[in-house]
Design a protein around this motif. Structure first.
Motif, PDB file in Angstrom:
ATOM      1  N   GLU A 196      -7.798 -33.675  10.236  1.00  0.00           N
ATOM      2  CA  GLU A 196      -8.184 -32.315  10.662  1.00  0.00           C
ATOM      3  C   GLU A 196      -6.954 -31.521  11.115  1.00  0.00           C
ATOM      4  N   GLU A 197      -6.030 -32.198  11.770  1.00  0.00           N
ATOM      5  CA  GLU A 197      -4.814 -31.508  12.226  1.00  0.00           C
ATOM      6  C   GLU A 197      -3.906 -31.151  11.044  1.00  0.00           C
ATOM      7  N   TYR A 198      -3.839 -32.026  10.042  1.00  0.00           N
ATOM      8  CA  TYR A 198      -3.071 -31.661   8.836  1.00  0.00           C
ATOM      9  C   TYR A 198      -3.674 -30.426   8.168  1.00  0.00           C
ATOM     10  N   LEU A 199      -4.991 -30.357   8.182  1.00  0.00           N
ATOM     11  CA  LEU A 199      -5.664 -29.181   7.613  1.00  0.00           C
ATOM     12  C   LEU A 199      -5.250 -27.917   8.368  1.00  0.00           C
ATOM     13  N   GLU A 200      -5.164 -28.031   9.688  1.00  0.00           N
ATOM     14  CA  GLU A 200      -4.739 -26.891  10.512  1.00  0.00           C
ATOM     15  C   GLU A 200      -3.278 -26.517  10.202  1.00  0.00           C
ATOM     16  N   LEU A 201      -2.426 -27.527  10.049  1.00  0.00           N
ATOM     17  CA  LEU A 201      -1.025 -27.271   9.718  1.00  0.00           C
ATOM     18  C   LEU A 201      -0.900 -26.581   8.356  1.00  0.00           C
ATOM     19  N   LEU A 202      -1.706 -27.024   7.395  1.00  0.00           N
ATOM     20  CA  LEU A 202      -1.683 -26.432   6.052  1.00  0.00           C
ATOM     21  C   LEU A 202      -2.148 -24.966   6.074  1.00  0.00           C
ATOM     22  N   SER A 203      -2.964 -24.629   7.037  1.00  0.00           N
ATOM     23  CA  SER A 203      -3.437 -23.237   7.133  1.00  0.00           C
ATOM     24  C   SER A 203      -2.295 -22.287   7.510  1.00  0.00           C
ATOM     25  N   LEU A 204      -1.173 -22.846   7.965  1.00  0.00           N
ATOM     26  CA  LEU A 204      -0.009 -22.035   8.371  1.00  0.00           C
ATOM     27  C   LEU A 204       1.030 -21.932   7.251  1.00  0.00           C
ATOM     28  N   ALA A 221       4.039 -43.789  -3.850  1.00  0.00           N
ATOM     29  CA  ALA A 221       2.731 -43.179  -4.134  1.00  0.00           C
ATOM     30  C   ALA A 221       2.973 -41.680  -4.312  1.00  0.00           C
ATOM     31  N   GLY A 222       1.903 -40.893  -4.353  1.00  0.00           N
ATOM     32  CA  GLY A 222       2.084 -39.452  -4.489  1.00  0.00           C
ATOM     33  C   GLY A 222       0.873 -38.786  -5.105  1.00  0.00           C
ATOM     34  N   PHE A 223       0.931 -37.461  -5.182  1.00  0.00           N
ATOM     35  CA  PHE A 223      -0.233 -36.712  -5.640  1.00  0.00           C
ATOM     36  C   PHE A 223       0.189 -35.443  -6.370  1.00  0.00           C
ATOM     37  N   MET A 224      -0.743 -34.883  -7.115  1.00  0.00           N
ATOM     38  CA  MET A 224      -0.530 -33.591  -7.759  1.00  0.00           C
ATOM     39  C   MET A 224      -0.869 -32.469  -6.779  1.00  0.00           C
ATOM     40  N   VAL A 225      -0.180 -31.350  -6.929  1.00  0.00           N
ATOM     41  CA  VAL A 225      -0.457 -30.177  -6.100  1.00  0.00           C
ATOM     42  C   VAL A 225      -1.097 -29.111  -6.993  1.00  0.00           C
ATOM     43  N   GLY A 226      -2.374 -28.826  -6.743  1.00  0.00           N
ATOM     44  CA  GLY A 226      -3.038 -27.751  -7.454  1.00  0.00           C
ATOM     45  C   GLY A 226      -3.812 -28.104  -8.705  1.00  0.00           C
ATOM     46  N   PRO A 227      -4.269 -29.360  -8.875  1.00  0.00           N
ATOM     47  CA  PRO A 227      -5.131 -29.617 -10.031  1.00  0.00           C
ATOM     48  C   PRO A 227      -6.477 -28.915  -9.837  1.00  0.00           C
ATOM     49  N   PRO A 228      -7.234 -28.717 -10.903  1.00  0.00           N
ATOM     50  CA  PRO A 228      -8.535 -28.043 -10.778  1.00  0.00           C
ATOM     51  C   PRO A 228      -9.421 -28.699  -9.722  1.00  0.00           C
ATOM     52  N   GLY A 229      -9.955 -27.889  -8.832  1.00  0.00           N
ATOM     53  CA  GLY A 229     -10.889 -28.396  -7.826  1.00  0.00           C
ATOM     54  C   GLY A 229     -10.256 -28.811  -6.519  1.00  0.00           C
ATOM     55  N   GLN A 230      -8.929 -28.852  -6.435  1.00  0.00           N
ATOM     56  CA  GLN A 230      -8.285 -29.306  -5.202  1.00  0.00           C
ATOM     57  C   GLN A 230      -8.359 -28.231  -4.114  1.00  0.00           C
ATOM     58  N   THR A 231      -8.662 -28.673  -2.892  1.00  0.00           N
ATOM     59  CA  THR A 231      -8.703 -27.774  -1.734  1.00  0.00           C
ATOM     60  C   THR A 231      -7.673 -28.229  -0.698  1.00  0.00           C
ATOM     61  N   MET A 232      -7.483 -27.444   0.336  1.00  0.00           N
ATOM     62  CA  MET A 232      -6.588 -27.834   1.430  1.00  0.00           C
ATOM     63  C   MET A 232      -7.100 -29.097   2.134  1.00  0.00           C
ATOM     64  N   GLN A 233      -8.407 -29.254   2.177  1.00  0.00           N
ATOM     65  CA  GLN A 233      -8.983 -30.471   2.760  1.00  0.00           C
ATOM     66  C   GLN A 233      -8.513 -31.700   1.990  1.00  0.00           C
ATOM     67  N   HIS A 234      -8.514 -31.595   0.664  1.00  0.00           N
ATOM     68  CA  HIS A 234      -8.038 -32.723  -0.158  1.00  0.00           C
ATOM     69  C   HIS A 234      -6.574 -33.042   0.152  1.00  0.00           C
ATOM     70  N   LEU A 235      -5.757 -32.011   0.284  1.00  0.00           N
ATOM     71  CA  LEU A 235      -4.336 -32.241   0.568  1.00  0.00           C
ATOM     72  C   LEU A 235      -4.152 -32.857   1.954  1.00  0.00           C
ATOM     73  N   ALA A 236      -4.970 -32.439   2.918  1.00  0.00           N
ATOM     74  CA  ALA A 236      -4.906 -33.040   4.259  1.00  0.00           C
ATOM     75  C   ALA A 236      -5.234 -34.534   4.175  1.00  0.00           C
ATOM     76  N   GLU A 237      -6.205 -34.876   3.331  1.00  0.00           N
ATOM     77  CA  GLU A 237      -6.557 -36.294   3.144  1.00  0.00           C
ATOM     78  C   GLU A 237      -5.412 -37.061   2.489  1.00  0.00           C
ATOM     79  N   ASP A 238      -4.722 -36.414   1.548  1.00  0.00           N
ATOM     80  CA  ASP A 238      -3.555 -37.049   0.919  1.00  0.00           C
ATOM     81  C   ASP A 238      -2.476 -37.353   1.952  1.00  0.00           C
TER      82      ASP A 238
END
Length: 345
Positions: free
Chosen positions: A16-24, A198-215
């Motif tokens: 949840e805190e990563y989600l808040e950080l991403l909002s900035l 490890a790692g992840f894609m940034v911006g694939p179809p359907g990805q939200t900030m919540q998903h990135l916070a989980e990553d």
């Protein structure tokens, strides 16, 4: 204490805190403070060094049908190829002469390359180049297979988890591929003593900030030695051909966060960044990245290893590629070094 102050002080947040950080992410002061701290930590642990990885894309056959990937099994327009052990060794010899001390064997999940063949290739490289690291990036395997590769001399293994969210993972992959198995593979690799990426894609179809916070939270828990992220780029022969590419700016923001979260991490400025932005790799180095991965594959095969459209450096000889990157790295204020480039402990 603000969420930014907390992160800069502790380097650890909840999802949840990563989600808040991403909002900035569009707040200039936040972006600047994260970049400054990321560069400080990068210099603390690695100075001005940028490590090179000689990338050898040895097969573009793949048994999987990931919906976003240009070499997916279902793409019947792909011009398939496989390199022999001798061809791979020639790539390594060329790379060694140019100063590479890590070779990355990357390919689709190709059943032709049995455990025995992979073991033979790894042993051949380690025998001829004992001062070099061998990195494998060949997908999901059994614990026993990973163990055999490790015993043969493989040092590192790259396996992007792509997304830590179950639902998003299912939307990007066919039903037979399971996120739980991919995560289990990463923990098996850690258990066997690999330096793990490890790692992840940034911006694939359907990805939200919540998903990135989980990553971010997943990587915080996994603590890999390497993290590879890059913007999603569509390929014309896939389900997502007409989807927009991911954001360079968001990728750079995430690179700074990753450097602060994992200060000792090996963090590439990826080819995908350089594909979407002519200065993408320099920008990656300027926000905390410390690895580049030039291509050592034979030029005749490079255009065929097309995970996404418009990939850069497909026509350059290995020497040209290294020279170009060296100049780019110097312009960014760093220097390419001829070292294995292990993660500091």
């Amino acid at each position: 204490m603000t969420i930014l102050d907390k992160f800069l002080e502790t380097h650890i947040l909840s999802t949840e805190e990563y989600l808040e950080l991403l909002s900035l992410r569009e707040n200039p002061e936040t972006v600047k403070r994260l970049q400054d701290e990321a560069v400080r930590l990068r210099k603390q642990y690695y100075g001005d060094k940028v490590f090179t990885r000689g990338l050898i894309e040895f097969t573009n056959y793949c048994k999987n049908n990931c919906y976003y990937c240009g070499i997916r099994k279902g793409n019947h327009h792909a011009d398939r190829y496989r390199l022999t052990c001798d061809e791979i060794m020639e790539c390594c010899r060329s790379g060694y002469a140019l100063g590479y001390r890590t070779f990355v064997l990357q390919g689709g999940e190709d059943p032709y390359y049995t455990d025995e063949r992979i073991v033979e290739i790894v042993r051949s490289i380690k025998q001829e180049f004992p001062d070099c690291a061998v990195t494998l990036s060949i997908g999901e395997k059994s614990y026993e297979s990973y163990q055999r590769f490790r015993e043969a001399g493989a040092d590192r293994y790259l396996l992007r988890h792509e997304t830590a969210d179950e639902e998003l993972y299912r939307s990007l992959h066919p039903a037979e591929m399971k996120l739980s198995n991919r995560k289990q593979c990463l923990y098996h690799l850690k258990e066997l003593g690999y330096q793990v990426g490890a790692g992840f894609m940034v911006g694939p179809p359907g990805q939200t900030m919540q998903h990135l916070a989980e990553d971010l939270y997943f990587l915080q828990e996994l603590k890999p030695q390497m993290v590879g992220i890059g913007p999603f780029i569509p390929h014309h022969d896939t389900t997502y051909a007409n989807e927009p590419a991911g954001s360079v700016e968001l990728t750079l923001f995430l690179l700074s966060i990753l450097r602060i979260m994992l200060p000792r991490v090996l963090l590439p400025a990826t080819t995908a960044l350089g594909t979407l932005d002519p200065l993408g790799r320099e920008k990656g180095l300027a926000v905390g990245a410390n690895v580049v991965m030039p291509n050592l594959s034979p030029v005749k095969n490079r255009k065929k290893y097309e995970l996404y459209d418009n990939k850069i450096c497909t026509g350059e000889e290995a020497a040209e590629c290294r020279g170009c990157l060296s100049r780019r790295v110097e312009r960014a204020g760093y220097r390419l070094v001829e070292e294995r480039g292990d993660a500091v402990s």
